[in-house]
Design a protein around this motif. Structure first.
Motif, short mmCIF file in Angstrom:
data_model
loop_
_atom_site.label_atom_id
_atom_site.label_comp_id
_atom_site.label_asym_id
_atom_site.label_seq_id
_atom_site.Cartn_x
_atom_site.Cartn_y
_atom_site.Cartn_z
N UNK A 189 -8.60 -2.88 6.12
CA UNK A 189 -8.05 -3.02 7.48
C UNK A 189 -6.70 -2.31 7.59
N UNK A 190 -5.85 -2.48 6.58
CA UNK A 190 -4.53 -1.84 6.60
C UNK A 190 -4.65 -0.33 6.54
N UNK A 191 -5.57 0.17 5.73
CA UNK A 191 -5.77 1.62 5.62
C UNK A 191 -6.27 2.21 6.93
N UNK A 216 1.12 12.41 7.17
CA UNK A 216 2.50 12.40 7.65
C UNK A 216 3.28 11.38 6.84
N UNK A 217 4.04 11.89 5.86
CA UNK A 217 4.76 10.99 4.95
C UNK A 217 6.11 10.63 5.59
N UNK A 242 -2.81 5.60 12.99
CA UNK A 242 -1.46 6.09 13.30
C UNK A 242 -1.23 7.49 12.73
N UNK A 243 -2.31 8.09 12.21
CA UNK A 243 -2.31 9.46 11.68
C UNK A 243 -1.33 9.64 10.52
N UNK A 244 -1.15 8.57 9.76
CA UNK A 244 -0.30 8.64 8.57
C UNK A 244 -1.12 9.11 7.37
N UNK A 245 -2.40 8.77 7.38
CA UNK A 245 -3.28 9.19 6.30
C UNK A 245 -4.69 9.44 6.83
N UNK A 266 0.84 -1.20 0.00
CA UNK A 266 0.00 0.00 0.00
C UNK A 266 0.87 1.25 0.00
N UNK A 267 1.91 1.25 0.80
CA UNK A 267 2.82 2.39 0.86
C UNK A 267 3.45 2.65 -0.50
N UNK A 268 3.92 1.59 -1.15
CA UNK A 268 4.53 1.74 -2.48
C UNK A 268 3.50 2.23 -3.50
N UNK A 269 2.27 1.78 -3.34
CA UNK A 269 1.19 2.23 -4.21
C UNK A 269 1.01 3.75 -4.09
#
Length: 217
Positions: free
Chosen positions: A192-194, A214-215, A200-203, A155-158
């Motif tokens: 679930x991953x999203x 927060x990239x 975690x306030x990443x997205x 997902x991150x690479x996407x």
């Protein structure tokens, strides 16, 4: 840009054809416009003609036995649909499907002309094998990610790829189902991953869009 100049610039192997053949080529080629969401071909429609992609982006995917989509690769300007080659050689139905992701302009050359003037052209064969090898590498790379990467890494690479395509923009317009198809997973697992990344306030998840907050990757 004049059609003749545009097609030859994107498909330089056509320059090897004689002027008489080129004149017939441009008399017979048909230019079609496809909008986002349309299919470029269905069933035996790929046998209608050989495709020259002049603009836009097309996603090629397969359907699993459970009906889930798996993205194989994408086609853009200067590419062609490999199903037309398969059809020309075997006259068999395609086993993959297409979806227009960005409004596309595609020139179609009748199959009889293609078989007569291009199929045994050495410059064309070099082009098609190089193009096919590039797509093969894309499929292999996708299989490696599915096999060895965690869902979260995929997902991150996407998102990295999408941000790169969007000139660093932090709002990604997509859906959980679309992400699942692109990374070779299920919608439920992706969701679930999203949600975990959101906690975690990443997205930040939205309807039809995801905002990168927060990239840190």
């Amino acid at each position: 840009m004049e059609l003749r100049k545009e097609i030859i610039e994107n498909y330089p192997f056509l320059s090897d054809l004689g002027e008489e053949v080129l004149e017939e080529f441009f008399k017979r080629v048909i230019v079609n416009n496809y909008e986002i969401g349309q299919s470029m071909f269905n069933n035996k429609q790929s046998c209608i003609g050989f495709s020259f992609i002049l603009d836009g982006r097309i996603r090629i995917y397969k359907l699993g036995d459970d009906g889930k989509e798996i993205t194989l690769y994408r086609l853009g300007k200067g590419d062609n649909c490999f199903n037309t080659i398969l059809c020309a050689l075997t006259e068999s139905e395609e086993t993959s499907f297409s979806e227009v992701e960005e409004n596309a302009v595609i020139a179609l050359l009748p199959m009889d002309f293609f078989k007569r003037h291009l199929l045994d052209n050495s410059s064309f064969l070099k082009y098609i094998f190089k193009n096919l090898y590039d797509k093969f590498e894309t499929v292999v790379e996708g299989l490696e990610k599915v096999t060895f990467d965690s869902i979260e890494n995929r997902i991150i690479n996407y998102f990295k790829e999408k941000m790169s395509d969007n000139n660093g923009g932090k709002i990604i317009y997509t859906t959980h189902e679309k992400i699942a198809a692109d990374i070779g997973s299920s919608r439920e697992v992706v969701s679930r991953s999203l949600k975990s990344l959101e906690k975690r306030e990443i997205l930040e998840l939205g309807r039809g869009k995801i905002k990168i907050k927060n990239w840190i990757f």
